[in-house]
Each structure stands twice: as C-alpha cells, then as structure tokens.
Design a protein around this motif. Structure first.
Motif, PDB file in Angstrom:
ATOM      1  N   ASN A   1       0.810  -1.229   0.000  1.00  0.00           N
ATOM      2  CA  ASN A   1       0.000   0.000   0.000  1.00  0.00           C
ATOM      3  C   ASN A   1       0.840   1.274   0.000  1.00  0.00           C
ATOM      4  N   ASP A   2       1.967   1.240  -0.694  1.00  0.00           N
ATOM      5  CA  ASP A   2       2.857   2.401  -0.814  1.00  0.00           C
ATOM      6  C   ASP A   2       3.431   2.875   0.516  1.00  0.00           C
ATOM      7  N   PHE A   3       3.554   1.986   1.492  1.00  0.00           N
ATOM      8  CA  PHE A   3       4.172   2.303   2.773  1.00  0.00           C
ATOM      9  C   PHE A   3       5.654   1.966   2.740  1.00  0.00           C
ATOM     10  N   SER A   4       6.392   2.626   3.621  1.00  0.00           N
ATOM     11  CA  SER A   4       7.776   2.263   3.887  1.00  0.00           C
ATOM     12  C   SER A   4       8.069   2.559   5.349  1.00  0.00           C
ATOM     13  N   ILE A   5       9.023   1.855   5.893  1.00  0.00           N
ATOM     14  CA  ILE A   5       9.441   2.072   7.280  1.00  0.00           C
ATOM     15  C   ILE A   5      10.958   2.100   7.334  1.00  0.00           C
ATOM     16  N   PHE A   6      11.464   3.120   7.999  1.00  0.00           N
ATOM     17  CA  PHE A   6      12.895   3.275   8.209  1.00  0.00           C
ATOM     18  C   PHE A   6      13.161   3.208   9.703  1.00  0.00           C
ATOM     19  N   VAL A   7      14.274   2.590  10.080  1.00  0.00           N
ATOM     20  CA  VAL A   7      14.624   2.455  11.486  1.00  0.00           C
ATOM     21  C   VAL A   7      15.961   3.138  11.765  1.00  0.00           C
ATOM     22  N   ALA A   8      16.067   3.621  12.993  1.00  0.00           N
ATOM     23  CA  ALA A   8      17.330   4.163  13.507  1.00  0.00           C
ATOM     24  C   ALA A   8      17.909   3.086  14.416  1.00  0.00           C
ATOM     25  N   GLU A   9      19.070   2.597  14.046  1.00  0.00           N
ATOM     26  CA  GLU A   9      19.695   1.509  14.781  1.00  0.00           C
ATOM     27  C   GLU A   9      20.972   2.002  15.440  1.00  0.00           C
ATOM     28  N   LYS A  10      21.147   1.628  16.693  1.00  0.00           N
ATOM     29  CA  LYS A  10      22.371   1.962  17.425  1.00  0.00           C
ATOM     30  C   LYS A  10      22.775   0.731  18.221  1.00  0.00           C
ATOM     31  N   GLU A  11      23.980   0.270  17.985  1.00  0.00           N
ATOM     32  CA  GLU A  11      24.535  -0.892  18.687  1.00  0.00           C
ATOM     33  C   GLU A  11      23.594  -2.091  18.614  1.00  0.00           C
ATOM     34  N   GLY A  12      23.052  -2.328  17.411  1.00  0.00           N
ATOM     35  CA  GLY A  12      22.211  -3.490  17.190  1.00  0.00           C
ATOM     36  C   GLY A  12      20.786  -3.376  17.697  1.00  0.00           C
ATOM     37  N   GLN A  13      20.436  -2.253  18.276  1.00  0.00           N
ATOM     38  CA  GLN A  13      19.085  -2.061  18.807  1.00  0.00           C
ATOM     39  C   GLN A  13      18.358  -0.980  18.018  1.00  0.00           C
ATOM     40  N   ILE A  14      17.078  -1.217  17.729  1.00  0.00           N
ATOM     41  CA  ILE A  14      16.258  -0.230  17.053  1.00  0.00           C
ATOM     42  C   ILE A  14      15.879   0.834  18.080  1.00  0.00           C
ATOM     43  N   GLN A  15      16.294   2.067  17.830  1.00  0.00           N
ATOM     44  CA  GLN A  15      16.045   3.173  18.763  1.00  0.00           C
ATOM     45  C   GLN A  15      14.906   4.083  18.309  1.00  0.00           C
ATOM     46  N   GLY A  16      14.464   3.899  17.072  1.00  0.00           N
ATOM     47  CA  GLY A  16      13.380   4.714  16.560  1.00  0.00           C
ATOM     48  C   GLY A  16      12.980   4.236  15.185  1.00  0.00           C
ATOM     49  N   PHE A  17      11.833   4.732  14.734  1.00  0.00           N
ATOM     50  CA  PHE A  17      11.394   4.400  13.385  1.00  0.00           C
ATOM     51  C   PHE A  17      10.498   5.502  12.840  1.00  0.00           C
ATOM     52  N   ALA A  18      10.377   5.502  11.531  1.00  0.00           N
ATOM     53  CA  ALA A  18       9.462   6.400  10.833  1.00  0.00           C
ATOM     54  C   ALA A  18       8.719   5.575   9.796  1.00  0.00           C
ATOM     55  N   ILE A  19       7.390   5.700   9.815  1.00  0.00           N
ATOM     56  CA  ILE A  19       6.552   5.045   8.815  1.00  0.00           C
ATOM     57  C   ILE A  19       5.960   6.136   7.948  1.00  0.00           C
ATOM     58  N   ALA A  20       6.077   5.951   6.637  1.00  0.00           N
ATOM     59  CA  ALA A  20       5.560   6.944   5.681  1.00  0.00           C
ATOM     60  C   ALA A  20       4.817   6.233   4.565  1.00  0.00           C
ATOM     61  N   GLN A  21       3.954   7.000   3.919  1.00  0.00           N
ATOM     62  CA  GLN A  21       3.169   6.459   2.818  1.00  0.00           C
ATOM     63  C   GLN A  21       3.130   7.466   1.676  1.00  0.00           C
TER      64      GLN A  21
END
Length: 157
Positions: free
Chosen positions: A50-70
C-alpha cells in the motif's frame, strides 16, 4: 544508522509503538489509550504494501526509533491541485535517547524517499499538545497548513 526495516525488526518496532501509544495517551487521555500495534500492520509496512515504507534508527544493534511513511495522492476533488506527497504516518524515538538527532535523521530519510518517488511535498499530522514534536518539525522547516478542531459532546452543558 538509518536503514529500511526488515522483518527481523518487527518485535522492536512493536515495542516502540507501545511507547508511542503510551505517550499519546498521556497527551490526550480523552481520545487516546495505551495499546499494542497490530503485528499484521507492521508486517505489511515492512513489506512495502500500500505504498508504505518504514525506516529504522539503529544503534549498537538495537532499534532506537522508526518512521513510517506512505506515498499518497491529493483527494480527487476539483478544488485540489493534483499532487503526490509523502505522508509521515508515525515517528517514534526511544525517550531515553531523544534529542540526539535520530528523529531528524529519520525525517530526512523519509523526505529523501519522497524525492526518490518524485513527490511534490511532505506532510504529517501532530497532536497539538505534543510540543516537543512540534518544535522538531518547525526546526525542520515544516509549517502549519490546516487545523483540526473538535469538541466533546458527551458532557453536561
């Protein structure tokens, strides 16, 4: 590091969603509540449906944040100039590391994704009580476009 999410990130994204929903419930207890995000929704976003994407912010192997956009198109009404936008659905950064630039980097990545997909503009909605987010968005050059207004009707007059 900012990167596209993959299916192995699903559990950590779901945990960050719980933080987001808890924060939203604190900001707007009459309209928001603590909850878990549906795993099938996160999975579909990771898969790019559905034209979505998700990007993650990774630090030392752990996901510290994300952004979902369409990717979205203007509504098909005669008064709208037909354009495409990248709409930021959700932005979450672990509260323990907020203020370290992860939100800014995630937004920049979403904007780049929009440019890669030849969109005309970038848009988002934010709770009017979420001052930290509003200040971040203003620093990044976003400007108010419209205002949603509401009133509770189930209270005595």
């Amino acid at each position: 590091m900012i990167r596209k999410a993959d299916i192995q990130d699903l559990t950590q994204v779901q945990e960050l969603y719980e933080m987001l929903f808890s924060s939203m419930a604190d900001l707007e207890p009459n309209y928001m509540k603590e909850a878990k995000q549906d795993e099938s929704f996160i999975r579909s976003v990771i898969l790019g449906e559905n034209d979505f994407s998700i990007f993650v912010a990774e630090k030392e192997g752990q996901i510290q944040g994300f952004a979902i956009a369409q990717l979205q198109n203007s509504p098909p009404y005669n008064c709208f100039v037909q354009q495409r936008c990248v709409y930021l659905m959700d932005l979450v950064v672990n509260p323990r590391i907020q203020g370290k630039g992860f939100g800014t980097k995630l937004i920049e990545r979403v904007k780049d994704w929009g440019k890669e997909n030849k969109v005309d503009y970038f848009e988002l909605n934010v709770l009017s009580t979420n001052q930290k987010a509003i200040e971040l968005y203003k620093r990044m050059g976003l400007e108010p476009f419209s205002h949603s207004m509401r009133m509770r009707l189930n209270q005595a007059d």
